[in-house]
Design a protein around this motif. Structure first.
Motif, PDB file in Angstrom:
ATOM      1  N   ALA A   1      -7.982  -3.720  12.625  1.00 39.95           N
ATOM      2  CA  ALA A   1      -7.028  -2.514  13.437  1.00 39.95           C
ATOM      3  C   ALA A   1      -7.996  -1.172  13.805  1.00 39.95           C
ATOM      4  O   ALA A   1      -8.615  -1.510  14.440  1.00 39.95           O
ATOM      5  CB  ALA A   1      -5.949  -2.495  12.296  1.00 39.95           C
TER       6      ALA A   1
ATOM      7  N   VAL B   1      -0.429 -11.376  10.938  1.00 37.15           N
ATOM      8  CA  VAL B   1      -0.412  -9.895  11.310  1.00 37.15           C
ATOM      9  C   VAL B   1       0.731  -9.330  11.178  1.00 37.15           C
ATOM     10  O   VAL B   1       1.776 -10.067  11.864  1.00 37.15           O
ATOM     11  CB  VAL B   1      -1.145  -9.738  12.639  1.00 37.15           C
ATOM     12  CG1 VAL B   1      -2.672 -10.235  12.652  1.00 37.15           C
ATOM     13  CG2 VAL B   1      -0.481 -10.191  13.832  1.00 37.15           C
TER      14      VAL B   1
ATOM     15  N   LEU C   1      -1.213  -9.976   3.430  1.00 35.15           N
ATOM     16  CA  LEU C   1      -0.815 -10.902   4.319  1.00 35.15           C
ATOM     17  C   LEU C   1      -1.673 -12.091   4.020  1.00 35.15           C
ATOM     18  O   LEU C   1      -2.936 -12.102   3.653  1.00 35.15           O
ATOM     19  CB  LEU C   1      -0.837 -10.453   5.546  1.00 35.15           C
ATOM     20  CG  LEU C   1       0.201  -9.385   5.926  1.00 35.15           C
ATOM     21  CD1 LEU C   1       0.097  -8.828   6.960  1.00 35.15           C
ATOM     22  CD2 LEU C   1       1.765 -10.017   5.895  1.00 35.15           C
TER      23      LEU C   1
ATOM     24  N   GLY D   1      -2.123  -0.896   9.361  1.00 35.81           N
ATOM     25  CA  GLY D   1      -3.501  -0.805   8.544  1.00 35.81           C
ATOM     26  C   GLY D   1      -2.709  -0.298   7.284  1.00 35.81           C
ATOM     27  O   GLY D   1      -3.374  -0.714   6.221  1.00 35.81           O
TER      28      GLY D   1
ATOM     29  N   THR E   1      -6.048  -7.063   1.944  1.00 39.28           N
ATOM     30  CA  THR E   1      -4.685  -7.168   2.865  1.00 39.28           C
ATOM     31  C   THR E   1      -3.786  -8.260   2.040  1.00 39.28           C
ATOM     32  O   THR E   1      -4.188  -8.921   1.187  1.00 39.28           O
ATOM     33  CB  THR E   1      -4.879  -7.666   4.358  1.00 39.28           C
ATOM     34  OG1 THR E   1      -3.534  -7.731   4.673  1.00 39.28           O
ATOM     35  CG2 THR E   1      -5.472  -9.214   4.092  1.00 39.28           C
TER      36      THR E   1
ATOM     37  N   GLY F   1      -5.251  11.468   5.386  1.00 41.76           N
ATOM     38  CA  GLY F   1      -6.646  11.768   5.878  1.00 41.76           C
ATOM     39  C   GLY F   1      -6.815  13.197   6.867  1.00 41.76           C
ATOM     40  O   GLY F   1      -6.151  14.308   6.849  1.00 41.76           O
TER      41      GLY F   1
ATOM     42  N   THR G   1      -3.962   3.154  11.728  1.00 45.05           N
ATOM     43  CA  THR G   1      -2.829   2.663  12.386  1.00 45.05           C
ATOM     44  C   THR G   1      -1.576   2.823  11.147  1.00 45.05           C
ATOM     45  O   THR G   1      -2.007   2.453   9.899  1.00 45.05           O
ATOM     46  CB  THR G   1      -2.999   1.291  12.812  1.00 45.05           C
ATOM     47  OG1 THR G   1      -3.452   0.372  11.856  1.00 45.05           O
ATOM     48  CG2 THR G   1      -4.033   1.416  14.025  1.00 45.05           C
TER      49      THR G   1
ATOM     50  N   ILE H   1     -15.255   0.345   6.283  1.00 47.15           N
ATOM     51  CA  ILE H   1     -16.024   0.965   5.353  1.00 47.15           C
ATOM     52  C   ILE H   1     -16.218  -0.197   4.303  1.00 47.15           C
ATOM     53  O   ILE H   1     -17.277  -0.002   3.539  1.00 47.15           O
ATOM     54  CB  ILE H   1     -15.395   2.201   4.531  1.00 47.15           C
ATOM     55  CG1 ILE H   1     -15.201   3.381   5.487  1.00 47.15           C
ATOM     56  CG2 ILE H   1     -15.775   2.681   3.066  1.00 47.15           C
ATOM     57  CD1 ILE H   1     -14.271   4.408   5.038  1.00 47.15           C
TER      58      ILE H   1
ATOM     59  N   LEU I   1      -7.369  -6.331  16.947  1.00 47.90           N
ATOM     60  CA  LEU I   1      -6.015  -5.932  17.511  1.00 47.90           C
ATOM     61  C   LEU I   1      -6.302  -4.820  18.765  1.00 47.90           C
ATOM     62  O   LEU I   1      -5.092  -4.629  19.373  1.00 47.90           O
ATOM     63  CB  LEU I   1      -4.715  -5.736  16.400  1.00 47.90           C
ATOM     64  CG  LEU I   1      -4.951  -6.686  15.261  1.00 47.90           C
ATOM     65  CD1 LEU I   1      -3.921  -6.083  14.098  1.00 47.90           C
ATOM     66  CD2 LEU I   1      -4.344  -7.830  15.600  1.00 47.90           C
TER      67      LEU I   1
ATOM     68  N   ASP J   1       0.341   6.397   1.963  1.00 45.96           N
ATOM     69  CA  ASP J   1       1.297   7.386   2.242  1.00 45.96           C
ATOM     70  C   ASP J   1       2.590   6.755   3.038  1.00 45.96           C
ATOM     71  O   ASP J   1       3.669   7.192   3.204  1.00 45.96           O
ATOM     72  CB  ASP J   1       0.866   8.553   3.180  1.00 45.96           C
ATOM     73  CG  ASP J   1       0.097   9.603   2.249  1.00 45.96           C
ATOM     74  OD1 ASP J   1       0.275   9.592   1.097  1.00 45.96           O
ATOM     75  OD2 ASP J   1      -1.047  10.042   2.753  1.00 45.96           O
TER      76      ASP J   1
ATOM     77  N   GLY K   1      -9.699   0.289  11.709  1.00 44.94           N
ATOM     78  CA  GLY K   1     -11.132   0.053  11.180  1.00 44.94           C
ATOM     79  C   GLY K   1     -11.409   1.107  10.048  1.00 44.94           C
ATOM     80  O   GLY K   1     -12.070   1.327   9.346  1.00 44.94           O
TER      81      GLY K   1
HETATM   82  C1  LIG Z   1     -11.610   9.691   4.764  1.00 43.55           C
HETATM   83  C2  LIG Z   1     -10.392   8.914   4.518  1.00 43.55           C
HETATM   84  C3  LIG Z   1      -9.076   9.494   4.355  1.00 43.55           C
HETATM   85  C4  LIG Z   1      -7.993   8.668   4.106  1.00 43.55           C
HETATM   86  N1  LIG Z   1      -6.908   9.372   4.133  1.00 43.55           N
HETATM   87  C5  LIG Z   1      -5.763   8.414   3.476  1.00 43.55           C
HETATM   88  C6  LIG Z   1      -4.548   9.231   3.294  1.00 43.55           C
HETATM   89  O1  LIG Z   1      -4.487  10.224   3.052  1.00 43.55           O
HETATM   90  N2  LIG Z   1      -3.297   8.377   3.301  1.00 43.55           N
HETATM   91  C7  LIG Z   1      -3.475   7.113   3.045  1.00 43.55           C
HETATM   92  O2  LIG Z   1      -2.480   6.548   3.342  1.00 43.55           O
HETATM   93  N3  LIG Z   1      -4.645   6.371   3.805  1.00 43.55           N
HETATM   94  C8  LIG Z   1      -5.628   7.221   3.797  1.00 43.55           C
HETATM   95  N4  LIG Z   1      -6.779   6.452   4.257  1.00 43.55           N
HETATM   96  C9  LIG Z   1      -6.844   5.162   4.367  1.00 43.55           C
HETATM   97  C10 LIG Z   1      -6.769   4.518   5.665  1.00 43.55           C
HETATM   98  O3  LIG Z   1      -7.233   5.510   6.786  1.00 43.55           O
HETATM   99  C11 LIG Z   1      -5.241   4.368   6.235  1.00 43.55           C
HETATM  100  O4  LIG Z   1      -4.816   3.499   5.547  1.00 43.55           O
HETATM  101  C12 LIG Z   1      -5.155   3.811   7.659  1.00 43.55           C
HETATM  102  O5  LIG Z   1      -3.726   3.637   7.961  1.00 43.55           O
HETATM  103  C13 LIG Z   1      -5.601   2.162   7.737  1.00 43.55           C
HETATM  104  O6  LIG Z   1      -5.370   1.542   8.921  1.00 43.55           O
HETATM  105  P1  LIG Z   1      -6.396   1.063  10.098  1.00 43.55           P
HETATM  106  O7  LIG Z   1      -5.863   0.645  11.422  1.00 43.55           O
HETATM  107  O8  LIG Z   1      -7.730   1.979   9.928  1.00 43.55           O
HETATM  108  O9  LIG Z   1      -6.674  -0.244   9.297  1.00 43.55           O
HETATM  109  P2  LIG Z   1      -8.003  -1.145   9.025  1.00 43.55           P
HETATM  110  O10 LIG Z   1      -9.096  -0.443   8.290  1.00 43.55           O
HETATM  111  O11 LIG Z   1      -8.628  -1.610  10.280  1.00 43.55           O
HETATM  112  O12 LIG Z   1      -7.404  -2.284   8.062  1.00 43.55           O
HETATM  113  C14 LIG Z   1      -7.026  -2.145   6.912  1.00 43.55           C
HETATM  114  C15 LIG Z   1      -6.677  -3.468   6.184  1.00 43.55           C
HETATM  115  O13 LIG Z   1      -5.680  -3.655   6.746  1.00 43.55           O
HETATM  116  C16 LIG Z   1      -5.471  -5.000   7.552  1.00 43.55           C
HETATM  117  N5  LIG Z   1      -4.804  -4.865   8.708  1.00 43.55           N
HETATM  118  C17 LIG Z   1      -4.802  -3.812   9.343  1.00 43.55           C
HETATM  119  N6  LIG Z   1      -3.861  -3.922  10.481  1.00 43.55           N
HETATM  120  C18 LIG Z   1      -3.109  -5.196  10.407  1.00 43.55           C
HETATM  121  C19 LIG Z   1      -2.005  -5.844  11.106  1.00 43.55           C
HETATM  122  N7  LIG Z   1      -1.468  -5.435  11.914  1.00 43.55           N
HETATM  123  N8  LIG Z   1      -1.687  -6.797  10.370  1.00 43.55           N
HETATM  124  C20 LIG Z   1      -2.386  -7.688   9.225  1.00 43.55           C
HETATM  125  N9  LIG Z   1      -3.560  -7.041   8.601  1.00 43.55           N
HETATM  126  C21 LIG Z   1      -3.908  -5.657   9.131  1.00 43.55           C
HETATM  127  C22 LIG Z   1      -7.199  -5.377   7.611  1.00 43.55           C
HETATM  128  O14 LIG Z   1      -7.298  -6.641   7.704  1.00 43.55           O
HETATM  129  C23 LIG Z   1      -7.525  -4.545   6.443  1.00 43.55           C
HETATM  130  O15 LIG Z   1      -7.480  -5.636   5.436  1.00 43.55           O
HETATM  131  C24 LIG Z   1      -8.160   7.238   4.439  1.00 43.55           C
HETATM  132  C25 LIG Z   1      -9.419   6.623   4.670  1.00 43.55           C
HETATM  133  C26 LIG Z   1     -10.404   7.329   4.901  1.00 43.55           C
HETATM  134  C27 LIG Z   1     -11.674   6.600   5.233  1.00 43.55           C
END
Ligand SMILES: Cc1cc2nc3c(=O)[nH]c(=O)nc-3n(C[C@H](O)[C@H](O)[C@H](O)COP(=O)(O)OP(=O)(O)OC[C@H]3O[C@@H](n4cnc5c(N)ncnc54)[C@H](O)[C@@H]3O)c2cc1C
Length: 275
Positions: free
Chosen positions: A28, A164, A159, A110, A157, A98, A107, A35, A50, A120, A30
């Motif tokens: 999503a 998705v 699922l 994610g 994940t 973050g 997202t 990481i 996606l 959160d 990433g």
């Molecule tokens: C510096 C830093 C700070 C952060 N702070 C916070 C914070 O304060 N609070 C918090 O909750 N999180 C935090 N996070 C974690 C992260 O950023 C969040 O959880 C973010 O919302 C993940 O979304 P993404 O789109 O980047 O997911 P991705 O990294 O792209 O995916 C995460 C996982 O979910 C799966 N996935 C993603 N989307 C889907 C979908 N639609 N359907 C099925 N599987 C899916 C992916 O396959 C993967 O396994 C932090 C991360 C970092 C690096």
């Protein structure tokens, strides 16, 4: 070599989900996955992004329903929900994730799919009784309550490999008159992992007295859970931070970490201060 799948529509997404090999990952924003892939030297056979499915980014909010696409970023969730009293907890939670960079990429899908106990957004989606639409191979979809989303924090994940999250659906008619807030307690004020995520919904009468309340706590157990004792404290009162300490003894037994028993009172008070 890794094969990339980059569908552009929901139809193409369904088709690609059916073609994914066993060793595949879904990408999503990433912010977490990339990481993990680097640190664990993961080289999956296939990666399904996606990012180009525009429909997954859509947020549509009407007086009856909020539909939030799984690829909506935290920043987009804040922009769409801030100021709406029934959905305010979503804006609070998403704006606490973050840093601005993370909120512009990370997202809502994610955040939930990651299945981190410290995430959160899940406690708030539980609070709002969100439903989640899931797509499987071939494009078949099903809608389930967020509370039924299967959990199991590892691997990344929750699922099946070829499923998705498509969108989150929140029935706003059931939230008519309700106000919601979220407060995250972390070790520092910004870019911090949640130690307690307190989400509260209240329904007040015309004098401001709380008639009904719902309290969901995150980051204590593997999945969010309801805190009836806190709801009982709220009913018949105004949303006053002074009620925080009354959580006192009732929070014992919820956590093995003694500091969280104490900290929960402060988190409860700080959440109430947001009303
Ligand atoms: C510096 C830093 C700070 C952060 N702070 C916070 C914070 O304060 N609070 C918090 O909750 N999180 C935090 N996070 C974690 C992260 O950023 C969040 O959880 C973010 O919302 C993940 O979304 P993404 O789109 O980047 O997911 P991705 O990294 O792209 O995916 C995460 C996982 O979910 C799966 N996935 C993603 N989307 C889907 C979908 N639609 N359907 C099925 N599987 C899916 C992916 O396959 C993967 O396994 C932090 C991360 C970092 C690096």
């Amino acid at each position: 070599m890794t094969t990339s799948f980059i569908p552009k529509t929901l139809e193409e997404l369904g088709r690609d989900l059916a073609r994914l090999p066993e060793d595949s990952l879904i990408l999503a924003g990433g912010t977490d996955l990339v990481i993990h892939m680097h640190s664990r030297h993961m080289r999956p056979q296939a990666l399904l992004s996606l990012s180009d499915v525009e429909e997954l980014r859509q947020i549509v909010i009407t007086p009856e329903l909020a539909s939030i696409g799984a690829m909506a970023t935290m920043a987009q969730v804040v922009a769409a929900t801030d100021g709406l009293e029934d959905l305010q907890a979503l804006a609070h939670a998403a704006s606490d994730v973050g840093s601005p960079q993370i909120r512009n990429k990370g997202t809502i899908g994610g955040n939930v799919a990651n299945a981190s106990p410290a995430a959160d957004l899940p406690p708030v989606l539980w609070l709002l009784n969100a439903q989640v639409e899931i797509m499987g191979p071939g494009g078949a979809t099903r809608v389930i309550p967020i509370q039924e989303l299967p959990t199991g924090a590892k691997p990344a994940t929750i699922l099946a490999r070829n499923e998705v999250l498509v969108r989150f659906l929140i029935d706003r008619t059931a939230l008519k008159g309700w106000r919601t807030v979220f407060y995250k307690l972390g070790h520092r004020s910004q870019v911090t992992i949640s130690r307690i995520g307190m989400s509260i919904a209240i329904l007040q009468d015309e004098c401001g007295i709380i008639q009904d309340a719902r309290v969901i706590v995150g980051a204590i157990k593997p999945v969010p859970y309801r805190l009836p004792a806190a709801e009982n404290i709220l009913r018949g009162n105004r949303p006053d931070p002074e009620l925080g300490p009354r959580l006192g003894e009732t929070f014992k037994g919820n956590t093995r970490r003694v500091y969280k028993e104490e900290a929960a009172k402060g988190a409860f008070a700080n959440a109430l201060a947001r009303f």
